[in-house]
Scaffold this active site. Structure first.
Site: not given
Ligand code: SF4
Ligand code: FAD
Ligand code: NAP
Length: 677
Positions: A170, A338
């Site tokens: 950025y 996650c």
């Molecule tokens: Fe993790 Fe994104 Fe997969 Fe959800 S969608 S489990 S937040 S990586």
């Protein structure tokens, strides 16, 4: 109540900028798309309030632009914008007065995606849409003033602080790196001149917001870019920022153009924390580390080892808003972890869709999906304990329904039990652990090893039946498909089928790629071992060359199998994989020598191998094994039998629609329907 004894470091407070953070976990910045919606204030408030109530010490918002050229996301440019933000900060502070909310200021510079994008030099990013306009000296002054104004407005809007992102390719980071800063005036050339822009931004922001306002600056501690920042530059930048009044340095490991995965599921947990630890020795202010820290024990270990003062968890807060409270109370087995798939978060962000989460479909949809007690408790049979059935059963039970969940297999999980066997997909175990715990907690009656038929359901007499029976792998109608050298992916992954030395994989979707990974893999999974991961991606953690990368072509161990991955489409193989992860799978397999061929027409399979046409040329692929990864068809035999008996049932997941099915869609559909049942 005191914090659980397992996490003494996580739950020790930290004094920052005249205030106290109640614990060491913060929610890292994520652009969700909520910022850009007409009802942003309501949606952002609901989203952040859930996380604030979930126990996190500090929230950092998604990036907000300080200047019209900052990029396509939301901006904070004037009092009117500040009034919208005020609604969000008020909501968070009212819900959780001990949680700090900090606004990230993001100027995407050459990645803004608009023709008016700006940068120190007109160097087009590999992933940018336009070559940026070179900033004049006046333009630079205008940008610095814009950062200061935006920070001042953030304070006015009720935020507890700001984070400025100076990494990832950025605007700010493009001043730092020679490749993107080719100026010869006071803003380019020597390191001191390249560093001038961030230092000046920090000086002016601090002056604009005054003291006692949390000021975080995010730097690239390892930008994974050849010609990127050298270690002594990283250190000197961090020290200069500290001297100018930054309260906290957040370490980032990213440059969006880089060919090194830094947050995908193949990255070992906390792989980069050691770099933060090295920088921490050079500074006196607190440091934040991040990347693939998805469970409280990982955070605790990072802190205990002295790698950081604070741990940023971003995606894990999408997956489970209550993560920190669950850790506090020692209920970590209830955390919806996650799995770093990126499928519903980053892949959505980069394709202009609203962010959500594969394992938690309520993420960013808090105002659309409410899990509330059901008006009337019903008895519900859910047939199939794959992701769809698991999500439906546990949510319906949470709402007070009496749910019985059946599966013909001896374990819950459906196809996730295959996915978890793929090297690099070890995190999928966590989802199954989560659902197993939810089944216990919500009082779902589990009947494994039970193939359900109409008679069983009739006898039990449920109020409602939900059919989540998944899919059957497709067997294409090709001459010789019954030949002994033809095997199904299910049998290969389950270890039931022999695979020879020379292999053709028919079908190059997600499963074709996973099977290629499995059958060419050698040694420990890189996702479980930082040294192996570093070797596979050319990272040198010990010597930290420029950008952290060696520049030597990375080597990926292979077991020597000769594999060809085939598809009929003429498009490049792997094009349909996840936007932010597909390239990592393609590169890994290419480095193992896997051939990828598109535009294939299959003719027959016999003792000689696979007869086909490639690019109009007849070919014989001399292979020992042909693995079918040719997609799936819905398994609806139970549903059809129920219909024939006049029994109403609801179809979900792969049983509803097999085409383009993935766990994201299966869980989302199940969640929405169970929330309304
Ligand atoms: Fe993790 Fe994104 Fe997969 Fe959800 S969608 S489990 S937040 S990586
Ligand atoms: P399934 O998972 O197929 O579950 C159906 C269940 O129903 C099974 O357990 C079956 O035993 C049971 N059943 C069927 N008939 C009966 C009956 N009559 N009585 C009782 N039980 C019955 N998706 C992603 O999003 N991301 C990934 O990274 C990913 N990786 C994958 C990797 C592999 C190797 C595989 C195979 C799949 C992967 N998937 C991935 C796809 C994902 O697993 C599926 O989309 C998902 O499992 C579909 O969920 P489902 O609940 O509809 O069906
Ligand atoms: P898929 O992505 O739909 O791929 C099926 C493959 O089979 C395609 O390459 C298709 O390509 C081929 N095919 C389809 N019909 C065929 C036929 N009649 N004969 C020969 N080939 C045929 O499905 P999948 O690989 O089975 O994966 C299932 C789901 O799981 C997908 O939705 C995927 O998103 C998900 N998944 C995701 C991941 C991930 O990492 N995100 C990993 C694994 C699975 P051609 O038609 O061009 O030949």
């Amino acid at each position: 109540m005191t914090a659980h004894a397992k996490y003494p470091h996580v739950f020790s407070p930290l004094k920052v900028a005249g205030t106290t953070l109640k614990n060491r976990i913060l929610m890292g910045s994520m652009h969700t798309g909520l910022e850009d919606l007409p009802d942003a204030a309501e949606r952002l408030s609901a989203y952040f309030v859930d996380r604030a109530r979930g126990g996190v010490g500090m929230i950092i918002t998604g990036g907000i632009g300080p200047h019209p050229t900052a990029g396509h996301g939301a901006k904070l440019l004037n009092d009117e914008d500040a009034a919208m933000h005020r609604q969000v900060t008020d909501a968070v502070h009212a819900a959780a007065p001990d949680v700090k909310i900090v606004m990230q200021i993001l100027h995407t510079g050459p990645l803004a995606g608009t023709p008016d994008c700006v940068a120190p030099s007109p160097v087009k990013s590999r992933i940018g849409r336009f070559a940026p306009n070179e900033l004049t000296e006046e333009g630079i002054e205008e940008q610095i003033a814009a950062f200061a104004n935006c920070a001042r407005l953030a304070r006015q809007a009720g935020y507890d602080g700001v984070e400025i992102i100076g990494s990832a390719g950025y605007l700010i980071s493009t001043f730092l790196v020679e490749k993107t800063n080719q100026r010869s005036d006071q803003w380019g050339g020597s390191w001191e001149s390249r560093m001038r822009f961030p230092v000046e931004v920090v000086r002016r922001v601090r002056a604009a917001v005054g003291p006692d306002f949390i000021f975080v600056f995010r730097i690239s501690a390892m930008d994974m870019l050849q010609g990127g920042l050298a270690w002594d530059e990283v250190v000197s930048l961090a020290k200069a920022l500290e001297a100018e009044g930054v309260d906290v340095i957040s370490t980032h490991f990213c440059w969006h153009e880089s060919f090194v995965p830094t947050i995908a599921t193949m990255v070992p947990r906390a792989a980069f924390a050691q770099v933060t630890g090295r920088l921490r020795k050079e500074l006196t202010i607190p440091l934040i580390t991040s990347n693939r820290i998805n469970m409280p024990d990982v955070a605790e270990e990072v802190l205990a080892q002295g790698h950081a003062d604070l741990v940023s968890m971003a995606r894990p807060m999408l997956a489970d808003a209550d993560l920190v409270n669950k850790a506090f109370e020692g209920r970590e087995d209830e955390i919806n972890t996650c799995i770093a798939c990126n499928q519903a978060c980053l892949d959505h962000t980069f394709t202009g869709k609203l962010t959500s989460c594969l394992v938690n479909a309520r993420a960013c949809r808090e105002v659309d999906i409410a899990i509330t007690p059901a008006a009337t408790a019903k008895t519900i049979a859910v047939v199939g304990a794959g992701p769809a059935g698991l999500a439906y059963a546990t949510i319906a039970a949470e709402r007070g329904h009496r749910v019985t969940l059946y599966d013909a297999a001896q374990e819950i999980g459906g196809q996730f039990n295959l996915a978890k066997r793929i090297p690099g997909k070890e995190e999928f175990h966590e989802t199954l652990r989560y659902f197993a715990r939810m089944i216990q907690l919500r009082g779902v009656t589990l009947r494994l090893g039970t193939r359900v038929d109409v008679a069983l359901l009739k006898q039990a007499g449920f109020d409602e039946v939900v059919v989540a029976t998944g899919i059957n792998p497709r067997t294409p109608a090709i001459e010789g498909i019954g030949h002994p050298k033809v095997v199904r992916y299910i049998d290969v992954i389950a270890g039931r089928a022999e695979v020879g030395q020379k292999v053709a994989i028919m079908g190059a979707g997600g499963i074709g790629f996973d099977v290629a990974e499995l059958i060419t893999h050698a040694g420990i999974s890189a996702s479980l071992d930082v040294d192996t991961f570093a070797k596979e991606w050319g990272i040198d953690f010990r010597n930290h060359p420029r950008g952290g990368v060696t520049g030597i072509e990375p080597q990926v161990a292979s077991n020597g199998r000769e594999v060809t991955l085939l598809q009929r489409k003429a498009t490049p193989v792997g094009q349909g994989l996840g936007r932010t992860t597909g390239w990592t799978h393609r590169l890994t397999l290419q480095r193992r020598g896997v051939k990828m061929v598109s535009g294939v027409e299959y003719h027959s399979i016999d003792d000689q191998g696979l007869h086909c046409t490639i690019g109009g040329e007849p070919q014989l692929l001399d292979v020992d094994t042909v693995i079918l990864c040719a997609g799936q068809e819905s398994e609806r035999s139970l549903y059809d039998a129920l219909l024939a008996e006049g029994i109403k049932a609801q179809l979900i997941g792969g049983a509803f629609e097999a085409s383009e099915l993935d766990a994201k869609r299966a869980i989302q559909q199940a969640t929405e329907l169970a929330a309304a049942a």
